[in-house]
Write an enzyme that holds these catalytic residues in place. Structure first.
Site, PDB file in Angstrom:
ATOM      1  N   GLU A   1      -6.587  -5.455  14.728  1.00 30.14           N
ATOM      2  CA  GLU A   1      -6.080  -4.461  13.760  1.00 30.14           C
ATOM      3  C   GLU A   1      -6.626  -4.672  12.355  1.00 30.14           C
ATOM      4  OE1 GLU A   1      -4.346  -6.909  15.134  1.00 30.14           O
ATOM      5  OE2 GLU A   1      -2.759  -7.672  13.816  1.00 30.14           O
TER       6      GLU A   1
ATOM      7  N   LYS B   1      10.983  14.898 -15.606  1.00 30.45           N
ATOM      8  CA  LYS B   1      11.255  14.152 -16.843  1.00 30.45           C
ATOM      9  C   LYS B   1      10.094  13.221 -17.211  1.00 30.45           C
ATOM     10  CE  LYS B   1      15.225  15.736 -17.981  1.00 30.45           C
ATOM     11  NZ  LYS B   1      15.256  16.512 -19.239  1.00 30.45           N
TER      12      LYS B   1
ATOM     13  N   MET C   1      -0.277 -11.695  23.111  1.00 29.79           N
ATOM     14  CA  MET C   1      -1.149 -12.235  24.164  1.00 29.79           C
ATOM     15  C   MET C   1      -0.517 -13.489  24.739  1.00 29.79           C
ATOM     16  SD  MET C   1      -3.411 -15.050  24.310  1.00 29.79           S
ATOM     17  CE  MET C   1      -4.997 -15.537  24.959  1.00 29.79           C
TER      18      MET C   1
ATOM     19  N   LYS D   1      10.159  11.107 -19.996  1.00 31.53           N
ATOM     20  CA  LYS D   1      10.552   9.994 -20.871  1.00 31.53           C
ATOM     21  C   LYS D   1      10.277   8.604 -20.279  1.00 31.53           C
ATOM     22  CE  LYS D   1      12.983  10.882 -24.263  1.00 31.53           C
ATOM     23  NZ  LYS D   1      12.541  11.602 -25.452  1.00 31.53           N
TER      24      LYS D   1
ATOM     25  N   SER E   1       6.433   0.275  -5.954  1.00 32.25           N
ATOM     26  CA  SER E   1       6.206   1.099  -4.750  1.00 32.25           C
ATOM     27  C   SER E   1       5.691   2.506  -5.042  1.00 32.25           C
ATOM     28  CB  SER E   1       7.485   1.222  -3.901  1.00 32.25           C
ATOM     29  OG  SER E   1       7.986  -0.036  -3.606  1.00 32.25           O
TER      30      SER E   1
ATOM     31  N   CYS F   1      -2.151 -11.598  19.631  1.00 30.63           N
ATOM     32  CA  CYS F   1      -1.777 -12.925  19.171  1.00 30.63           C
ATOM     33  C   CYS F   1      -0.520 -13.409  19.896  1.00 30.63           C
ATOM     34  CB  CYS F   1      -1.660 -12.954  17.646  1.00 30.63           C
ATOM     35  SG  CYS F   1      -2.042 -14.600  16.995  1.00 30.63           S
TER      36      CYS F   1
ATOM     37  N   HIS G   1      -6.799 -10.785  15.929  1.00 29.72           N
ATOM     38  CA  HIS G   1      -6.141  -9.579  15.394  1.00 29.72           C
ATOM     39  C   HIS G   1      -7.152  -8.450  15.198  1.00 29.72           C
ATOM     40  CE1 HIS G   1      -2.211 -11.415  14.276  1.00 29.72           C
ATOM     41  NE2 HIS G   1      -2.937 -12.515  14.269  1.00 29.72           N
TER      42      HIS G   1
HETATM   43  N1  GLN Z   1       3.052 -17.990  16.446  1.00 31.47           N
HETATM   44  C1  GLN Z   1       1.820 -17.936  17.195  1.00 31.47           C
HETATM   45  C2  GLN Z   1       0.850 -19.027  16.775  1.00 31.47           C
HETATM   46  O1  GLN Z   1       0.949 -19.545  15.671  1.00 31.47           O
HETATM   47  C3  GLN Z   1       1.184 -16.552  17.082  1.00 31.47           C
HETATM   48  C4  GLN Z   1       0.806 -16.175  15.696  1.00 31.47           C
HETATM   49  C5  GLN Z   1       0.542 -14.706  15.526  1.00 31.47           C
HETATM   50  O2  GLN Z   1       0.995 -13.875  16.309  1.00 31.47           O
HETATM   51  N2  GLN Z   1      -0.158 -14.329  14.456  1.00 31.47           N
HETATM   52  O3  GLN Z   1      -0.025 -19.368  17.520  1.00 31.47           O
END
Ligand code: GLN
Length: 535
Positions: free
Chosen positions: A511, A189, A386, A191, A16, A383, A509
């Site tokens: 994002e 440190k 929705m 070491k 990390s 996903c 997605h």
């Molecule tokens: N579980 C849902 C599906 O498989 C949504 C998956 C998700 O949100 N990535 O359709």
């Protein structure tokens, strides 16, 4: 054509430390000097990919255009570099062994005994150089997951040794390490770093650069000491002091001249300075917002925020471009069973219901959708988020009693979200969902069409279940519209409620595609609507 150069990034002392961010920051600096750069990650665990891992293990699973389920660090790479990665950018021990064993079964090894050395290491070395051999890159940065000294890392360290031995002119090794501060002694440190460098050297790998994570400034005396005992040049001891955000790191690395030290070692031109003006503007705008909004992120993995890494980073990109700070409020969907959605959401300017799998916490998601829908609060469902909005609409507007997703209730009388036909036969969990980039056609006049400013888009998917088109006419008649459709399959990819100020659910997605240089338009539009709602 000149062959690609290789930078290997290893980690010492603890996990990390942020190898992914250091790798991405170095890539940003090299790119701003005009080099074509990519980053790949080698993970030492036995899963073939992280797709089967619970988010609590390593955080979010990041999905690439080509449908690879990868480590979340690939998200950082894409967000920093602003170009796509692929399956080739993430390799695990499981994948390496799977490939070697398949070759053995085919008889490719001609009767030889198959061993870690050379067969596994050869496979790793080959995969380390695939992107470099493509001709698309000047520099390939390879991040080794895990910490030097781990048993499972040994074949990777040996492979790095061999690549460095075979092409010494083309390789540099950057070792990321921790310089702990002992408050009782008031001292930093060195070491632990000396020991971890020694462990690397015993394996025949000699780091060229030390990047030292620290909470306090490292003075010249410590730099000289580290250089002398770890066998590196003094200017190759790079301080990486704790930063306010990961987006500050490229500038800090530029100040420490990490790019120059690496380029010098690789025999590449390092004259002048990296021009990161646009990056600095991004950071300035991020730190100097003109407005603030509060958005609830409703999900069931909120104890580990890395589970939603790409979503929270997308809001950061949007914050900068919109000059609007987004305060994300992490709301556990399971808790919404106990406290009312009103109590949890009444001070929120917007609501996002997150992706997820399985029944845990689904009721809380449905409460959150209902609250946002009935109170005209801007809503983005991603996903499963929705799918939750589709289920909620069925139950509370269409009066489909017991409507559900077949994932949560296979016996539901109204499976408004259902499993795809081709998914029904699948029994293997790994890599079998609908994955990667798919096309989507947008309906004119919709929010989505205005947001993207296009008739057709491509977005990344990761799911098994779909909007059940059998009910589409019922939804459309009752006011929920399908505004994005897959042109090949007819599957519903986006839903909207036009009578609501901003209610959008996307089966994909968004994002995964937001970057510093290109904040995702859906997030930008959502935050704009949230700000308007607040006003
Ligand atoms: N579980 C849902 C599906 O498989 C949504 C998956 C998700 O949100 N990535 O359709």
């Amino acid at each position: 054509m000149a062959s690609a150069k290789y930078v290997f990034v290893t980690g010492g002392v603890t996990s990390s430390l942020g190898k992914g961010i250091i790798s991405a920051s170095l890539a940003t600096l090299l790119q701003s000097r005009g080099y074509r750069v990519t980053i790949q990650k080698f993970d030492p665990y036995l899963n073939v990919d992280p797709g089967t891992l619970n988010p609590y293990e390593h955080g979010e699973c990041f999905v690439t255009d080509d449908g690879a389920e990868t480590d979340l660090d690939l998200g950082h790479y894409e967000r920093f570099m602003n170009h796509s990665t692929s399956q080739a950018n993430n390799v695990t021990t499981g994948r390496v062994y799977q490939s070697v064993i398949e070759k053995e079964r085919r008889g490719d090894f001609l009767g030889k005994t198959v061993q870690v050395i050379p067969h596994i290491t050869n496979e790793i070395k080959e995969r380390m150089q695939i992107l470099g051999n493509s001709g698309d890159y000047d520099v390939v940065i390879t991040e080794l997951g895990g910490t030097v000294g781990d048993i499972e890392s040994l074949p990777y360290v040996e492979s790095v040794r061999q690549v460095c031995w075979e092409r010494p002119e083309d390789c540099a090794v950057v070792h990321l390490t921790l310089i702990p501060y002992l408050s009782a002694a008031g001292e930093l440190k060195t070491k632990p770093t000396q020991h971890s460098v020694k462990a690397l050297q015993e394996s025949g790998v000699f780091p060229d650069v030390l990047v030292c994570r620290t909470e306090h400034e490292i003075n010249d005396g410590i730099r000289r000491k580290l250089a002398l005992f770890c066998n590196v040049q003094t200017d190759a001891v790079i301080q990486s002091i704790d930063a306010a955000t990961i987006y500050d790191v490229p500038k800090l690395m530029k100040e420490e001249q990490l790019d120059k030290v690496v380029l010098k070692k690789l025999g590449l031109s390092y004259s002048g300075e990296a021009d990161i003006t646009s990056w600095e503007e991004f950071v300035y705008n991020l730190n100097n917002p003109k407005n603030t909004v509060d958005i609830a992120l409703v999900g069931k993995y909120v104890e580990l925020k890395d589970s939603y890494k790409s979503i929270s980073e997308s809001f950061i990109h949007t914050s900068s471009v919109s000059r609007c700070k987004v305060n994300l409020h992490w709301i556990h969907s399971e808790k919404l069973d106990d406290i009312s959605a009103e109590e949890a959401l009444k001070n929120m300017d917007g609501v996002l219901v997150a992706p997820g799998f399985g029944p845990r916490g689904i009721d809380g998601k449905l409460y959150a959708v209902r609250y946002a829908r009935e109170n005209n609060i801007p809503f983005l469902g991603i996903c499963l988020g929705m799918q939750a909005s589709v289920i909620e609409y069925a139950r509370n507007v269409l009066n489909f009693e017991g409507a559900h997703s077949a994932e949560m209730d296979p016996e539901s009388a109204y499976p408004v979200i259902d499993i795809m036909e081709e998914q029904k036969k699948i029994t293997n969990m790994g890599g079998t969902m609908r994955l990667g980039s798919c096309a989507c056609e947008l309906k004119k006049g919709s929010i989505a069409h205005a947001v993207y400013g296009a008739d057709k888009i491509d977005e990344r998917h990761r799911h098994r279940y779909e909007f059940n088109s059998k009910y589409l006419a019922d939804y459309e008649a009752a006011g929920m519209k399908a505004t994005g459709i897959n042109p090949e399959t007819g599957l519903v990819e986006i839903i909207e409620i036009p009578s609501h100020p901003w209610f959008v659910g996307v089966q994909f997605h968004p994002e995964y595609k937001s970057t510093v240089a290109n904040p995702h338009p859906l997030f930008v539009s959502f935050v704009k609507a949230v700000l308007k709602n607040k006003a």
